[in-house]
Design a protein around this motif. Structure first.
Motif, short mmCIF file in Angstrom:
data_model
loop_
_atom_site.label_atom_id
_atom_site.label_comp_id
_atom_site.label_asym_id
_atom_site.label_seq_id
_atom_site.Cartn_x
_atom_site.Cartn_y
_atom_site.Cartn_z
N VAL A 95 1.13 -1.00 -0.05
CA VAL A 95 0.05 0.28 0.64
C VAL A 95 0.83 1.33 0.06
N ILE A 96 0.58 1.93 -0.87
CA ILE A 96 1.66 3.23 -1.09
C ILE A 96 0.25 4.40 -0.98
N PHE A 97 0.11 4.88 0.28
CA PHE A 97 -1.01 5.86 0.84
C PHE A 97 -0.99 7.62 -0.03
N THR A 98 -1.87 7.76 -0.52
CA THR A 98 -2.20 9.14 -1.30
C THR A 98 -2.51 10.36 -0.42
N THR A 99 -2.40 10.75 -0.42
CA THR A 99 -2.95 11.81 1.11
C THR A 99 -2.69 13.98 0.73
N SER A 100 -3.66 14.77 0.93
CA SER A 100 -3.38 16.13 1.37
C SER A 100 -2.56 16.03 2.50
N TYR A 101 -2.46 16.57 3.45
CA TYR A 101 -1.48 17.03 4.73
C TYR A 101 -2.71 17.06 5.78
N ASP A 102 -2.36 15.70 6.18
CA ASP A 102 -3.71 15.22 7.07
C ASP A 102 -2.36 15.22 8.31
N GLN A 103 -2.00 16.30 10.11
CA GLN A 103 -0.84 15.85 10.24
C GLN A 103 -0.94 14.48 10.81
N TYR A 104 -2.01 13.47 11.93
CA TYR A 104 -2.08 13.16 12.35
C TYR A 104 -1.45 11.68 12.08
#
Length: 246
Positions: A77-86
């Motif tokens: 798995v490679i997660f993709t995300t906008s900035y989500d600090q936690y």
């Protein structure tokens, strides 16, 4: 070829990632683009991918909830995300991989390379660690997962005295006088240890636990004597940052 599917509720993000993979990652064969968790589960069952690019923030079923449908996760798995600090903190602690949107081609290539060279998908314990951290956000995180050549080790971060770069690997020296060879660059270890404020990169080759420093010896950059008797060079460019903390 690495069989992959892309999961993201935003069509422009799916298309953009698909184009980047086509341009920069010829070893990846994208088999499907999925805009919902429900469609993704059906696609995973049908295609049996080796790699899933998984958006975290999706309506109805987010990326973490999708993974909870699997007792064992047989794909990388490679997660993709906008900035989500936690979320990013939890992913780092679990030694899993993520890409921050907008996705940088160099970061994409590096992430795919890790998948290409690893012998097995991530271990179930890494995902359990991730889920536990996501579900208990107020819990103080004290352990990190350190990937090694034959799996990974869970260690208390404060047991690390220093980290030393060795090309694409990092040697971790622990309080019990043992050491671990992590399959991570020093930069990646620096990111993983970022939220523990007692670690500092003092040289292009070294990270130290400031609580384990016993002496600073002056020089152009100087060097540190650690609690285990080892010495660590301090680069001239990082000397001022170090001395301010002392």
């Amino acid at each position: 070829m690495i069989k992959a599917i892309l999961i993201d509720d935003e069509l422009n993000c799916l298309n953009s990632l698909n184009m980047l993979i086509s341009d920069f990652c010829p070893e990846v064969q994208v088999e499907d683009l999925c805009r919902s968790g429900k469609k993704a589960l059906e696609s995973i069952e049908r295609i049996k991918p080796e790699l899933v690019f998984l958006d975290i923030e999706m309506p109805l079923m987010n990326g973490f909830e999708l993974l909870e449908h699997f007792k064992l996760i047989p794909f990388s798995v490679i997660f993709t995300t906008s900035y989500d600090q936690y979320a990013i903190k939890a992913i780092r602690f679990s030694a899993l991989d993520y890409l921050l949107k907008p996705i940088d081609p160099k970061e994409l290539v590096a992430s795919v390379h890790k998948v290409h060279v690893q012998k097995n998908p991530p271990f179930a314990e890494q995902f359990r660690m991730l889920m536990d951290q996501i579900q208990h956000k107020d819990t103080c995180l004290t352990k990190i997962a350190v990937p090694t050549s034959d799996g990974f080790e869970l260690i208390l971060a404060d047991q690390i005295i220093r980290c030393e770069a060795d090309s694409n690997y990092t040697h971790l020296f622990l309080k019990n006088r043992s050491s671990i060879v992590a399959c991570r660059t020093l930069k990646e270890m620096e990111e993983q240890l970022h939220d523990f404020n007692y670690f500092l990169r003092v040289h292009h080759s070294y990270i130290v636990n400031l609580n384990e420093v016993t002496k600073y010896i002056r020089g152009e950059g100087g060097h540190l004597v650690m609690a285990d008797g080892s010495t660590v060079n301090v680069s001239h460019s990082r000397k001022d940052a170090l001395l301010k903390l002392f």
